[in-house]
Design a protein around this motif. Structure first.
Motif, PDB file in Angstrom:
ATOM      1  N   SER A   1       0.809  -1.219   0.000  1.00 34.07           N
ATOM      2  CA  SER A   1       0.000   0.000   0.000  1.00 34.07           C
ATOM      3  C   SER A   1       0.841   1.266   0.000  1.00 34.07           C
ATOM      4  N   GLY A   2       1.884   1.308   0.823  1.00 30.38           N
ATOM      5  CA  GLY A   2       2.711   2.503   0.901  1.00 30.38           C
ATOM      6  C   GLY A   2       1.958   3.717   1.402  1.00 30.38           C
ATOM      7  N   MET A   3       0.931   3.509   2.193  1.00 27.46           N
ATOM      8  CA  MET A   3       0.138   4.634   2.707  1.00 27.46           C
ATOM      9  C   MET A   3       0.795   5.214   3.958  1.00 27.46           C
ATOM     10  N   MET A   4       0.460   6.464   4.254  1.00 27.85           N
ATOM     11  CA  MET A   4       0.973   7.111   5.449  1.00 27.85           C
ATOM     12  C   MET A   4      -0.050   6.977   6.573  1.00 27.85           C
ATOM     13  N   LEU A   5       0.373   6.394   7.690  1.00 27.01           N
ATOM     14  CA  LEU A   5      -0.463   6.237   8.873  1.00 27.01           C
ATOM     15  C   LEU A   5       0.259   6.867  10.056  1.00 27.01           C
ATOM     16  N   CYS A   6      -0.346   7.890  10.639  1.00 21.11           N
ATOM     17  CA  CYS A   6       0.261   8.571  11.786  1.00 21.11           C
ATOM     18  C   CYS A   6       1.664   9.076  11.474  1.00 21.11           C
ATOM     19  N   GLY A   7       1.837   9.568  10.252  1.00 20.50           N
ATOM     20  CA  GLY A   7       3.117  10.132   9.855  1.00 20.50           C
ATOM     21  C   GLY A   7       4.176   9.123   9.471  1.00 20.50           C
ATOM     22  N   MET A   8       3.824   7.843   9.413  1.00 24.66           N
ATOM     23  CA  MET A   8       4.780   6.795   9.060  1.00 24.66           C
ATOM     24  C   MET A   8       4.241   5.986   7.892  1.00 24.66           C
ATOM     25  N   ALA A   9       5.155   5.471   7.063  1.00 27.44           N
ATOM     26  CA  ALA A   9       4.738   4.669   5.919  1.00 27.44           C
ATOM     27  C   ALA A   9       4.351   3.267   6.368  1.00 27.44           C
ATOM     28  N   SER A  10       3.216   2.804   5.864  1.00 26.84           N
ATOM     29  CA  SER A  10       2.785   1.430   6.096  1.00 26.84           C
ATOM     30  C   SER A  10       2.791   0.721   4.751  1.00 26.84           C
ATOM     31  N   GLY A  11       3.658  -0.247   4.607  1.00 29.89           N
ATOM     32  CA  GLY A  11       3.782  -0.934   3.328  1.00 29.89           C
ATOM     33  C   GLY A  11       4.796  -0.262   2.416  1.00 29.89           C
ATOM     34  N   CYS A  12       5.002  -0.860   1.250  1.00 31.32           N
ATOM     35  CA  CYS A  12       6.073  -0.443   0.346  1.00 31.32           C
ATOM     36  C   CYS A  12       5.734   0.845  -0.393  1.00 31.32           C
ATOM     37  N   PRO A  13       6.564   1.890  -0.285  1.00 27.93           N
ATOM     38  CA  PRO A  13       6.326   3.129  -1.031  1.00 27.93           C
ATOM     39  C   PRO A  13       6.367   2.943  -2.546  1.00 27.93           C
ATOM     40  N   LEU A  14       7.001   1.880  -3.020  1.00 26.21           N
ATOM     41  CA  LEU A  14       7.036   1.604  -4.452  1.00 26.21           C
ATOM     42  C   LEU A  14       5.800   0.842  -4.923  1.00 26.21           C
TER      43      LEU A  14
ATOM     44  N   LEU B   1      14.719   6.989   3.180  1.00 24.05           N
ATOM     45  CA  LEU B   1      15.148   5.633   2.851  1.00 24.05           C
ATOM     46  C   LEU B   1      15.446   5.484   1.363  1.00 24.05           C
ATOM     47  N   VAL B   2      16.231   4.461   1.025  1.00 27.91           N
ATOM     48  CA  VAL B   2      16.536   4.164  -0.371  1.00 27.91           C
ATOM     49  C   VAL B   2      15.253   3.913  -1.160  1.00 27.91           C
ATOM     50  N   VAL B   3      14.291   3.222  -0.560  1.00 31.74           N
ATOM     51  CA  VAL B   3      13.060   2.890  -1.266  1.00 31.74           C
ATOM     52  C   VAL B   3      12.256   4.151  -1.605  1.00 31.74           C
ATOM     53  N   TRP B   4      12.286   5.139  -0.717  1.00 30.96           N
ATOM     54  CA  TRP B   4      11.628   6.409  -1.012  1.00 30.96           C
ATOM     55  C   TRP B   4      12.380   7.159  -2.105  1.00 30.96           C
ATOM     56  N   ALA B   5      13.711   7.071  -2.098  1.00 32.41           N
ATOM     57  CA  ALA B   5      14.508   7.723  -3.136  1.00 32.41           C
ATOM     58  C   ALA B   5      14.173   7.162  -4.509  1.00 32.41           C
ATOM     59  N   ILE B   6      14.024   5.844  -4.592  1.00 30.88           N
ATOM     60  CA  ILE B   6      13.671   5.217  -5.872  1.00 30.88           C
ATOM     61  C   ILE B   6      12.297   5.688  -6.323  1.00 30.88           C
ATOM     62  N   ARG B   7      11.338   5.732  -5.401  1.00 27.59           N
ATOM     63  CA  ARG B   7      10.001   6.197  -5.773  1.00 27.59           C
ATOM     64  C   ARG B   7      10.058   7.634  -6.292  1.00 27.59           C
ATOM     65  N   GLU B   8      10.803   8.493  -5.590  1.00 28.84           N
ATOM     66  CA  GLU B   8      10.925   9.885  -6.029  1.00 28.84           C
ATOM     67  C   GLU B   8      11.528   9.964  -7.429  1.00 28.84           C
TER      68      GLU B   8
END
Length: 497
Positions: A56-69, A469-476
């Motif tokens: 899902s990569g959704m934001m819950l309480c300011g934190m990512a839940s699941g893969c941002p990609l 995180l690296v995973v967020w960098a890739i998504r960006e």
């Protein structure tokens, strides 16, 4: 769904780590991975649940839940189980340019949100990802695939970290001609010099860079854009420019005695260590020597842990991590339910090694350095630390850390490594490109966009969102590439996810 009862039939199993006493003798990766057959049984544990929070990569309480990609986790977990390794690779690559990196260094947000983890152990998704990509290299699935047509458009990417590489990879696949500029002597940015070799061996980075070169991406090293070459020159040569220079300003600690000899930023410490390892296997001596020394690390995050592991490998006498925040609970708190990211205490490889070597956890919580103590020659000899407590500001409601009187303590210290995070973009780069900054000194854009105020200039990665995180960098990088492509062509078929 290949095996409906798989999560009940098979226990979670992951790769076996080399024992600390053995792995601290080298700087190589130290996990022995499962066989293909064992890994397929781990794929069977995936429930393919109706709402796959793992992707899902959704934001819950300011934190990512699941893969941002938004990796197609249930799909390729099932393909692993059924032995369709090539198809698993194709599904994995649809959303992730660099699974060879994330399978090694990602904290596995997917596993934290796995439904199996609600009442048991999550699926070993990160290990499955590793197996898919390494099998793909072994079988030739990951071979270069250059684009069949070129658009005639040229794009420059400034910075070769994970975000810059992701943007370059996406735009090159689209058919644009991409050149990546890197001020260091090797391509990879954070991947090359910010992450130690024992977490990500550098031939893994170079393996992927070589494939990108064969697919048509041009890499230029040793060029510091903004100093060695002017933006005006690049704007004449390229149709678009993407800034992917990272959040490169380390946060300092300006306590008395800060000018003592023996105090280093963690990023400089780690960079020098890896460069010396790659250049000469440490024979050139161009690294910070910790052998026989008392090392204090300020910062309790991943970078601080990497400093612990690196210092131990060089034979430090002692190592201590100073952490401002309280120790997190060992289990989820009631106000931190699944599928939120679990705010629990993590003991990483460096801390494990310190415990094995010295007999205790190296971390001291709710403390900060109040003074650096020098000898008569200006060399660091000790630090004065003080205990902290959280107090709520009655005006703002924010929690602040306050010193507790009469709790000072002196610790022997020959070397201090500051691993307190980063404070946004480097000024000479943003000034050179005349881009606006936000309050956090990251490059300013509209919400959800990557175009800067400057014509033809886009931004991505940590330079855009701050240290992450690296995973967020890739998504960006993927999302920025899509926006750049649309600005060049008037439409886009570059997938952001």
């Amino acid at each position: 769904m290949g095996k409906p009862t798989g999560f009940m039939d098979y226990d979670r199993k992951v790769s076996r780590a080399e024992e600390p006493a053995s792995r601290i003798k080298h700087f190589n990766e130290f996990h022995q991975h499962l066989s293909r057959e064992e890994q397929q049984l781990q794929g069977a544990r995936c429930m393919e649940c109706g709402v796959p929070f793992c992707q899902s990569g959704m934001m819950l309480c300011g934190m990512a839940s699941g893969c941002p990609l938004h990796n197609l986790v249930p799909e390729w977990n099932d393909l692993v189980y059924t032995g369709n390794w090539e198809q698993a690779y194709e599904r994995l690559k649809k959303t992730n340019n660099f699974p060879e990196f994330t399978a090694r260094v990602c904290p596995a947000l997917c596993e934290a949100a796995c439904t199996c983890g609600l009442n048991g152990e999550p699926v070993s998704t990160k290990e499955n990802e590793y197996a898919i990509i390494e099998n793909a290299y072994e079988k030739g699935y990951a071979a270069p695939k250059p684009p069949k047509q070129r658009t005639g458009k040229k794009v420059a990417v400034i910075g070769s970290g994970p975000s810059g590489l992701a943007a370059a990879d996406q735009l090159n696949k689209r058919g644009h001609t991409v050149t990546v500029y890197e001020r260091s002597d090797r391509i990879g940015g954070l991947l090359m010099y910010g992450i130690p070799n024992m977490k990500l061996e550098k031939d893994i980075v170079q393996r992927k860079v070589k494939i990108m070169e064969e697919e048509g991406v041009t890499f230029l090293t040793g060029i510091d854009v903004g100093k060695d070459i002017k933006p005006s020159q690049l704007l004449k040569e390229y149709d678009r420019i993407i800034l992917a220079c990272g959040a490169s300003n380390p946060r300092d600690l300006n306590a008395p005695g800060r000018d003592a000899k023996g105090i280093y930023f963690a990023v400089d410490f780690l960079t020098a260590n890896t460069k010396s390892l790659l250049d000469s296997n440490f024979t050139d001596g161009k690294y910070v020597e910790t052998k026989g020394k008392n090392v204090i690390i300020i910062g309790g995050g991943d970078t601080g842990n990497d400093c612990v592991g690196t210092s131990i490998r060089h034979g430090c006498k002692s190592v201590t991590q100073i952490e401002m925040m309280p120790k997190a609970p060992d289990q989820r708190a009631e106000d931190n339910p699944w599928p939120e990211w679990p705010k629990i205490c993590k003991t990483d490889y460096g801390q494990e090694e310190a415990i094995a070597l010295y007999g205790h956890d190296p971390r001291i919580y709710e403390s900060t350095v109040k003074e650096f103590i020098k000898d008569k020659n200006g060399n660091l000899k000790a630090v004065k630390i003080v205990k902290l407590k959280q107090e709520k500001d009655p005006k703002t409601g924010r929690m602040n850390m306050k010193e507790i009187p009469d709790t000072e303590q002196i610790l022997d210290a020959d070397i201090v490594l500051i691993a307190a995070g980063f404070l946004g973009s480097q000024k000479y780069i943003t000034d050179a490109f005349k881009v606006e900054l936000n309050a956090r000194t990251n490059v300013k854009t509209e919400d959800g966009k990557y175009k800067t105020n400057a014509d033809k200039i886009f931004v991505t990665g940590d330079m855009h969102r701050g240290q992450s995180l690296v995973v967020w960098a890739i998504r960006e990088g993927r999302e920025a590439a899509r926006e750049v492509d649309e600005s060049l062509m008037g439409y886009t078929n570059v997938s952001p996810q």
